[in-house]
Design a protein around this motif. Structure first.
Motif, PDB file in Angstrom:
ATOM      1  N   HIS A 162       0.866  -1.031   0.090  1.00  0.00           N
ATOM      2  CA  HIS A 162      -0.010  -0.091   0.049  1.00  0.00           C
ATOM      3  C   HIS A 162       0.862   1.254   0.093  1.00  0.00           C
ATOM      4  O   HIS A 162       2.105   1.205  -0.031  1.00  0.00           O
ATOM      5  CB  HIS A 162      -0.858  -0.102   1.196  1.00  0.00           C
ATOM      6  N   ASP A 164       0.747   5.165   1.769  1.00  0.00           N
ATOM      7  CA  ASP A 164       0.292   6.296   2.416  1.00  0.00           C
ATOM      8  C   ASP A 164       0.411   7.791   2.125  1.00  0.00           C
ATOM      9  O   ASP A 164       1.595   7.891   1.501  1.00  0.00           O
ATOM     10  CB  ASP A 164       0.485   6.345   4.132  1.00  0.00           C
ATOM     11  N   HIS A 225       4.674   0.234  -0.148  1.00  0.00           N
ATOM     12  CA  HIS A 225       5.503  -0.643   0.594  1.00  0.00           C
ATOM     13  C   HIS A 225       4.516  -1.675   1.399  1.00  0.00           C
ATOM     14  O   HIS A 225       3.285  -1.730   1.420  1.00  0.00           O
ATOM     15  CB  HIS A 225       6.027   0.143   1.701  1.00  0.00           C
TER      16      HIS A 225
HETATM   17 FE   FE2 Z   1       2.240   2.143   5.566  1.00  0.00          FE
END
Ligand code: FE2
Length: 420
Positions: A162, A164, A225
């Motif tokens: 994912h 962020d 990551h």
């Molecule tokens: Fe993360």
């Protein structure tokens, strides 16, 4: 991210030279691994971390509210009610003791505790020492930073590969930690990586960061990551610096407050009176009266009003010290209270109103209070900010005591003061 290898394994000092180079060449640009970092943040022992966890867990159990903790079993998030059953307890005696108890029940678990450092104010400077230097060099975050502790024996991050909206600094406390990263361009071409747990064919294109206790890893907000492990126990501090609030949003948020106040009751109307919507040819050239009035208000805004608006927003923003929350305190203030600042690094901020000479704004932890300049609160705040322990009644004037006590109480509730 296959090509650039992580930095070489030399002991690293987080000095001015490091931060200058970090801001210029690393921040939001590329990943970094630093071996044996000298930072106060890494001085906290796993025994101290365990103690903090139990303290926080005890509080959650008392309030019957697990907010701040998240628990994942085999990658699935547990229900709130169940989280309370699996939090660390004093009887676990250590992080490893807790892990032994959890492991017996869950072959793959992950406990996340957000903002653990907020529990113990004495430990907070360890974090702010780090973030202060970071902000000095890369700028103050328009959103905030969050420090979380991740522990467990989970083999993969529970939500798969994912990205962020934050740059992440990771500090392992126990166990070896591996983070696999991909460039955003690569994931765009290979969208199946999004939320993936199986990615063998994409490993070649990834960059692997490996860190152990004492080391630090960093990756920029753009890096996709996932954390990997062999199933043994690990505990890691993770500092996420959110970078999803551009300056223009800061400006428009501040202006919104000012405009709402300026337009007043007229701004609440939900229909707009008009004479003609458009001409026969469809041209729209006539503004309804309500808009003309709003334009007048905007034209009449003074430089002082704008300056005060932005300065107040900025003060409120920096009073959060770059964090999402500031620990609040429950302390009743009276004229007989002896008070001092909770931390000498966390001053009560203030500013003189530019539009009204006898008005002063005070601010702590995002809470803004307005006070009369003629009162005693200004003197009290200056003495507190100078590190003094003060008897409240010796500063506040009897003529405005109730009002000033209310203001001081609001700042106290926001976490500004400690018992002397
Ligand atoms: Fe993360």
């Amino acid at each position: 991210m296959a090509k650039p290898p992580p930095s070489p394994a030399t002991p690293a000092l987080l000095d001015q030279k490091f931060w200058r180079n970090f801001a210029k060449n690393v921040w939001e640009k590329k990943a970094l691994v630093l071996k044996s970092v000298k930072s106060g943040l890494l001085e906290m022992t796993d025994a101290e971390i365990f103690e903090l966890l139990v303290l926080y867990a005890d509080r959650c159990r008392e309030l019957n509210d697990p907010t701040g903790f998240k628990f994942f079993i085999d990658g699935f998030k547990a229900e709130e009610g169940d989280v309370l059953q699996v939090l660390p307890e004093k009887e676990d005696k250590s992080l490893l003791g807790y892990h032994t108890r959890m492991k017996a029940m869950f072959p793959d678990y992950c406990l996340v505790c957000d903002e653990l450092l907020q529990v113990n104010l004495k430990k907070q400077p360890l974090l702010t020492e780090f973030t202060d230097e970071l902000y000095r060099h890369v700028g103050f975050p328009n959103r905030f930073s969050e420090m979380g502790l991740y522990l467990g024996n989970y083999r993969k991050t529970p939500f798969g590969v994912h990205v962020d909206s934050c740059g992440v600094f990771s500090f392992p406390v126990a166990g070896v930690k591996r983070f696999r990263l991909w460039e955003p361009e690569y994931v765009k071409k290979n969208p199946s990586l999004d939320r993936a747990f199986k990615y063998d064919k994409h490993k070649k294109a990834s960059q692997l960061l490996e860190v152990k206790p004492g080391d630090m890893a960093y990756w920029p907000s753009s890096a996709w990551h996932i954390a990997e492990s062999d199933g043994s126990f690990s505990a890691t501090w993770s500092l996420g610096v959110w970078v999803d609030q551009p300056h223009k949003e800061m400006v428009s948020n501040s202006l919104k407050n000012l405009l709402n106040k300026k337009i007043g009751a007229a701004g609440n109307k939900v229909t707009t009176a008009f004479k003609n919507l458009h001409s026969g040819s469809g041209e729209v050239s006539e503004l309804p009266e309500a808009y003309r009035q709003s334009m007048e208000l905007l034209k009449n805004l003074t430089a002082e009003e704008l300056q005060e608006t932005f300065l107040k927003s900025w003060m409120q923003h920096i009073s959060m010290q770059g964090f999402k929350t500031i620990p609040s305190t429950a302390k009743k203030i009276t004229a007989k209270s002896e008070v001092r600042l909770r931390s000498e690094r966390s001053l009560i901020l203030w500013q003189q109103s530019l539009t009204s000479k006898n008005k002063i704004y005070f601010c702590f932890g995002g809470v803004l209070v307005e006070s009369k300049k003629s009162g005693g609160l200004m003197k009290l705040v200056k003495a507190l900010n100078a590190g003094e322990t003060c008897l409240v009644g010796a500063f506040l004037k009897s003529s405005s005591l109730t009002e000033e006590l209310d203001s001081l109480q609001a700042l106290t509730n926001a976490g500004a003061l400690a018992n002397s």
